[in-house]
Design a protein around this motif. Structure first.
Motif, PDB file in Angstrom:
ATOM      1  N   PRO A   1       2.419   2.853   2.200  1.00 53.15           N
ATOM      2  CA  PRO A   1       1.320   3.536   2.887  1.00 53.15           C
ATOM      3  C   PRO A   1       0.569   2.575   3.802  1.00 53.15           C
ATOM      4  O   PRO A   1       0.442   1.381   3.511  1.00 53.15           O
ATOM      5  N   LYS A   2       0.048   3.100   4.894  1.00 51.65           N
ATOM      6  CA  LYS A   2      -0.701   2.265   5.834  1.00 51.65           C
ATOM      7  C   LYS A   2      -1.884   1.601   5.138  1.00 51.65           C
ATOM      8  O   LYS A   2      -2.188   0.432   5.409  1.00 51.65           O
ATOM      9  N   TRP A   3      -2.553   2.306   4.244  1.00 54.20           N
ATOM     10  CA  TRP A   3      -3.710   1.721   3.561  1.00 54.20           C
ATOM     11  C   TRP A   3      -3.289   0.535   2.688  1.00 54.20           C
ATOM     12  O   TRP A   3      -4.039  -0.432   2.546  1.00 54.20           O
ATOM     13  N   PHE A   4      -2.084   0.605   2.094  1.00 52.13           N
ATOM     14  CA  PHE A   4      -1.589  -0.507   1.285  1.00 52.13           C
ATOM     15  C   PHE A   4      -1.322  -1.721   2.171  1.00 52.13           C
ATOM     16  O   PHE A   4      -1.670  -2.853   1.830  1.00 52.13           O
ATOM     17  N   ALA A   5      -0.718  -1.473   3.340  1.00 51.98           N
ATOM     18  CA  ALA A   5      -0.464  -2.561   4.284  1.00 51.98           C
ATOM     19  C   ALA A   5      -1.773  -3.172   4.773  1.00 51.98           C
ATOM     20  O   ALA A   5      -1.897  -4.410   4.882  1.00 51.98           O
ATOM     21  N   ASP A   6      -2.773  -2.337   5.070  1.00 55.22           N
ATOM     22  CA  ASP A   6      -4.041  -2.814   5.611  1.00 55.22           C
ATOM     23  C   ASP A   6      -4.807  -3.690   4.621  1.00 55.22           C
ATOM     24  O   ASP A   6      -5.580  -4.569   5.037  1.00 55.22           O
ATOM     25  N   ARG A   7      -4.594  -3.480   3.347  1.00 58.88           N
ATOM     26  CA  ARG A   7      -5.320  -4.270   2.337  1.00 58.88           C
ATOM     27  C   ARG A   7      -4.547  -5.524   1.936  1.00 58.88           C
ATOM     28  O   ARG A   7      -4.925  -6.211   0.991  1.00 58.88           O
ATOM     29  N   GLY A   8      -3.452  -5.823   2.671  1.00 61.85           N
ATOM     30  CA  GLY A   8      -2.712  -7.048   2.421  1.00 61.85           C
ATOM     31  C   GLY A   8      -1.268  -6.845   2.040  1.00 61.85           C
ATOM     32  O   GLY A   8      -0.510  -7.821   1.936  1.00 61.85           O
ATOM     33  N   GLY A   9      -0.864  -5.578   1.814  1.00 58.46           N
ATOM     34  CA  GLY A   9       0.523  -5.317   1.474  1.00 58.46           C
ATOM     35  C   GLY A   9       0.949  -6.084   0.234  1.00 58.46           C
ATOM     36  O   GLY A   9       0.208  -6.179  -0.754  1.00 58.46           O
ATOM     37  N   TRP A  10       2.132  -6.680   0.290  1.00 53.35           N
ATOM     38  CA  TRP A  10       2.688  -7.348  -0.878  1.00 53.35           C
ATOM     39  C   TRP A  10       2.077  -8.712  -1.148  1.00 53.35           C
ATOM     40  O   TRP A  10       2.428  -9.357  -2.154  1.00 53.35           O
ATOM     41  N   VAL A  11       1.152  -9.177  -0.314  1.00 49.99           N
ATOM     42  CA  VAL A  11       0.468 -10.431  -0.617  1.00 49.99           C
ATOM     43  C   VAL A  11      -0.929 -10.193  -1.175  1.00 49.99           C
ATOM     44  O   VAL A  11      -1.625 -11.142  -1.524  1.00 49.99           O
TER      45      VAL A  11
ATOM     46  N   PRO B   1      -3.629  -9.524  -3.988  1.00 50.82           N
ATOM     47  CA  PRO B   1      -3.564 -10.011  -5.376  1.00 50.82           C
ATOM     48  C   PRO B   1      -3.214  -8.947  -6.401  1.00 50.82           C
ATOM     49  O   PRO B   1      -2.645  -9.263  -7.455  1.00 50.82           O
ATOM     50  N   ASP B   2      -3.535  -7.675  -6.117  1.00 54.74           N
ATOM     51  CA  ASP B   2      -3.241  -6.611  -7.077  1.00 54.74           C
ATOM     52  C   ASP B   2      -2.117  -5.697  -6.600  1.00 54.74           C
ATOM     53  O   ASP B   2      -2.001  -4.557  -7.043  1.00 54.74           O
TER      54      ASP B   2
END
Length: 419
Positions: A119-129, A131-132
């Motif tokens: 999801p775009k929101w997941f990418a915007d919050r740092g994606g796979w880097v 911390p959570d």
């Protein structure tokens, strides 16, 4: 008792899709935004895909008519969780209808939870880097499997984690378009942890069999010198060994391992792309990938060291020439059969791809499909002769059945489907 079959009667045969590549209109994903950013490597928008979002039932019927008894697809995280912690019942019920339609055709389901897109929101919050990231992914897995798990036979947790890391965080070829050697390695290990959580989520919610699916290219040093050999060993560890050993050494790495094989790569530390061009005279695909069938046999042996049953979950060629696809199918199926003869526990072959579709940053140019799609004329499906060849292999269990079936169809004939 002897048999002239190359593959047993319970062997699984099918082809694969991925949601973003076929559904169309996946506007809430990182990939949709990457496609529409002129600064990225993406050549065009996925747009309507091949409208599989609406045509899935007819598509499954077509695949079943072509002798498939299994099918691999993905569900789209960006549709299911459009905002953090907010789950779409409409999207989940859509996928229940999809998986029900699959069962109605008698197709064993391989369902991928994460196939490149987030999801775009997941990418915007740092994606796979972030911390959570792993915990957030686990939340999605739990919700999706709670609703869909009773309809799933095999869960593919993460598609090609090493390619998510390599393309997205070192080469910058996929989202997020980063070129950072530290993040590349970090993301690979994060995705292994995410796989473990997805396995645990599967155990909590369903009787489905979870497994990781990994792309395993055959890597070779382009020169026989110490520097090149050391660089080859480094890439071999980061692209291949890390994931096979990670599954093998995990407390619960899953019930099976998916092998995805396309090519041989020559490693070159002097190349800005890490790899050298294939030697002159090597057969290459539309993607520029070197065709090397025995690499599939070799990588099946390497994957078997994880100690799990294997399924070939992707293997195919990008070409406009279906005669090349027939050659590729024959040579690679023979490689699978040889690996089985040599003791490797391979239980299924799923071709990439079911349909010509959106091929990520390369757009709609590369043609991987057993079935063509006329996107300018109502998304008409057109099975190619290779599709009938594979159907004959699935029906008889014999690779030798491939070419007679193709010949009876006619390589030059344009077969029009009723679908």
């Amino acid at each position: 008792m002897t048999t002239d079959r190359d593959f047993p009667e319970d062997f699984l045969w099918g082809a694969a899709t991925a949601a973003h590549q076929v559904e169309g209109g996946n506007t809430n994903s990182d990939w949709w935004h990457f496609e529409h950013d002129p600064k990225t490597a993406a050549r065009e928008s996925s747009g309507d895909g091949i409208d599989h979002f609406h045509r899935y039932a007819d598509d499954f019927a077509l695949l079943a008519s072509l002798g498939h008894n299994a099918h691999r697809l993905s569900i789209e995280w960006a549709r299911i969780e459009p905002a953090p912690g907010e789950f779409s019942d409409a999207a989940l019920q859509h996928y229940r209808r999809v998986l029900t339609a699959l069962k109605e055709q008698g197709l064993v389901s391989f369902v991928t939870l994460h196939h490149f897109t987030v999801p775009k929101w997941f990418a915007d919050r740092g994606g796979w880097v972030a911390p959570d990231a792993v915990a957030v992914f686990e939340r999605y897995c739990l919700r999706a499997l709670e609703v869909l798990g009773d309809l799933i036979d095999f869960v593919c947790t993460i598609n090609e984690p090493q390619m998510v890391a390599l393309h997205g965080y070192l080469e910058g070829y996929h989202p997020p378009g980063v070129t950072n050697a530290v993040l590349w390695k970090r993301v690979g290990r994060t995705l292994l942890a995410a796989h473990t959580r997805a396995v645990a989520a599967t155990r909590r919610t369903s009787d489905a069999q979870p497994g990781l699916v990994v792309q395993l290219p055959l890597l070779a040093p382009v020169r026989d010198d110490a520097v090149t050999r050391a660089f080859h060993d480094h890439l071999q560890h980061e692209i291949v060994d890390l994931y096979i050993e990670g599954v093998a050494e995990s407390d619960d790495g899953g019930d099976w391992l998916g092998v995805q094989y396309y090519r041989k790569n020559w490693v070159d530390p002097a190349s800005p792309t890490l790899f050298a061009a294939p030697p002159v005279g090597t057969q290459v695909t539309q993607m520029g990938w070197a065709v090397h069938p025995d690499g599939l046999r070799q990588m099946l042996h390497r994957a078997a060291e994880a100690g799990l049953p294997l399924y070939v979950t992707e293997n195919g060629i990008a070409t406009e020439n279906d005669a090349e696809r027939v050659d590729y199918l024959e040579s690679h199926l023979l490689a699978v059969g040889q690996a089985r003869t040599e003791g490797v526990d391979v239980r299924g072959y799923i071709h990439w791809s079911a349909f010509d579709n959106f091929e990520w940053s390369e757009g709609y140019g590369p043609k991987f499909g057993l079935i063509g799609v006329d996107r300018a004329n109502g998304f008409t499906r057109m099975p190619k002769p290779s599709a009938f060849g594979l159907a004959a292999v699935a029906d008889t269990g014999r690779v030798a059945a491939l070419r007679p079936a193709v010949a009876s169809t006619g390589l030059r004939a344009e077969y029009k489907s009723a679908y």
